[in-house]
Design a protein around this motif. Structure first.
Motif: not given
Length: 319
Positions: A6-8, A24-25, A52-55, A13-19
């Protein structure tokens, strides 16, 4: 899409991490979070590894790890454990600084100093441990060694140097600031040079035979120490029996009648042999070093002078 990774999108990504999307950009633009793929239209897409890297980036940034160090962790140049240990040490320093600042603010609030005094207090409180030790050492050195009295003063001061810890209590910080102010005062240095050590017994009662002094002073010290240990106020009625006992012993040994005249003579002699500001210095040293104050080691003169003068103003019929 069966079996496909899966690709996001950035929004997902923002919705999943709150960032935030713009954060992120930014991470992507700087190479911290390279996209896994791009759509035909050029939109960035990220896989689970990027998630995971973003987390991890988010956790490290929340712990106040700078971006250069984050990059080193992501590139494998430094482990998370190494970075955590280094930042734990840095955080401990920040906590100590905040506690010192907190204590300083409370001290200023209590003392209500002028702007100039506030600047001085702040400077004294922010001295490093080495600077504080050097200040105390310079204070001791200033007394020189050209006379036995100067050497004795320096030896006494050197044996009990103030040592403020890195995380002092409010009381120890306040004591250090006051102590540092005293050490920088030239007038106080002159007083300390004359009275750093307790006066010799023969100097406490000038004109009185040494054998008589040797009989009286141990009794006085013991009586006052007991009164202090019992918490007796020297200006309260509870001090009258102590003053009476001391005055009666002096009257008997010296062959003089007990009364206001004798008690004032005693008070003036004991007062002349004691400097309250020098005593204040030693009390501050005890506080800074967190030493227990032993009543038997305190100068007996201040307590006794107050008790004698109070008792001299109270007639026997009222006691």
């Amino acid at each position: 899409m069966n079996g496909a990774t899966p690709l996001y999108s950035i929004g997902e990504l923002s919705a999943r991490t709150g960032v935030a999307v713009r954060t992120i950009r930014f991470y992507s633009d700087t190479g911290l979070l390279p996209p896994t793929d791009r759509t035909p239209a050029g939109y960035r897409r990220y896989d689970d590894a990027a998630l995971g890297r973003l987390h991890l980036i988010g956790v490290l940034r929340e712990l106040d790890v700078d971006l250069a160090t984050v990059r080193r962790v992501l590139d494998g140049a430094a482990s998370v454990a190494e970075v955590a240990a280094a930042h734990a040490d840095a955080t401990a320093l920040q906590i100590r600084a905040l506690r010192l600042r907190h204590g300083m603010l409370r001290l200023v609030a209590r003392r209500g100093p002028t702007p100039e005094e506030t600047v001085l207090m702040h400077r004294l409180a922010r001295l490093t441990s080495d600077e504080r030790r050097r200040m105390a050492a310079d204070f001791v050195t200033s007394f020189g060694a050209d006379t036995p009295q100067a050497r004795g003063t320096a030896d006494a001061l050197r044996a009990a140097l103030p040592d403020l810890p890195d995380e002092p209590s409010d009381a120890r910080l306040a004591a250090w600031v006051e102590l540092a102010e005293l050490m920088a005062d030239e007038d106080f240095r002159a007083r300390m040079a004359d009275a750093a050590l307790p006066p010799a017994d023969e100097d406490v009662l000038p004109g009185v035979a040494p054998e008589v002094v040797a009989e009286l002073l141990p009794f006085v010290r013991a009586v006052v120490a007991d009164a202090r240990a019992a918490g007796i106020d020297p200006e309260g009625s509870g001090a009258d029996p102590v003053a009476d006992a001391v005055a009666e012993r002096f009257a008997a040994v010296l062959g003089r009648p007990d009364g206001p005249e004798l008690r004032e003579w005693m008070a003036s002699r004991f007062e002349a042999g004691h400097d309250p500001l020098v005593e204040r210095y030693w009390r501050l040293v005890w506080t800074v070093n967190d030493w227990q104050v032993v009543s038997g080691h305190l100068p007996f003169q201040p307590w006794l002078v107050r008790a004698l003068r109070r008792s001299g103003r109270v007639s026997p019929s009222r006691r």
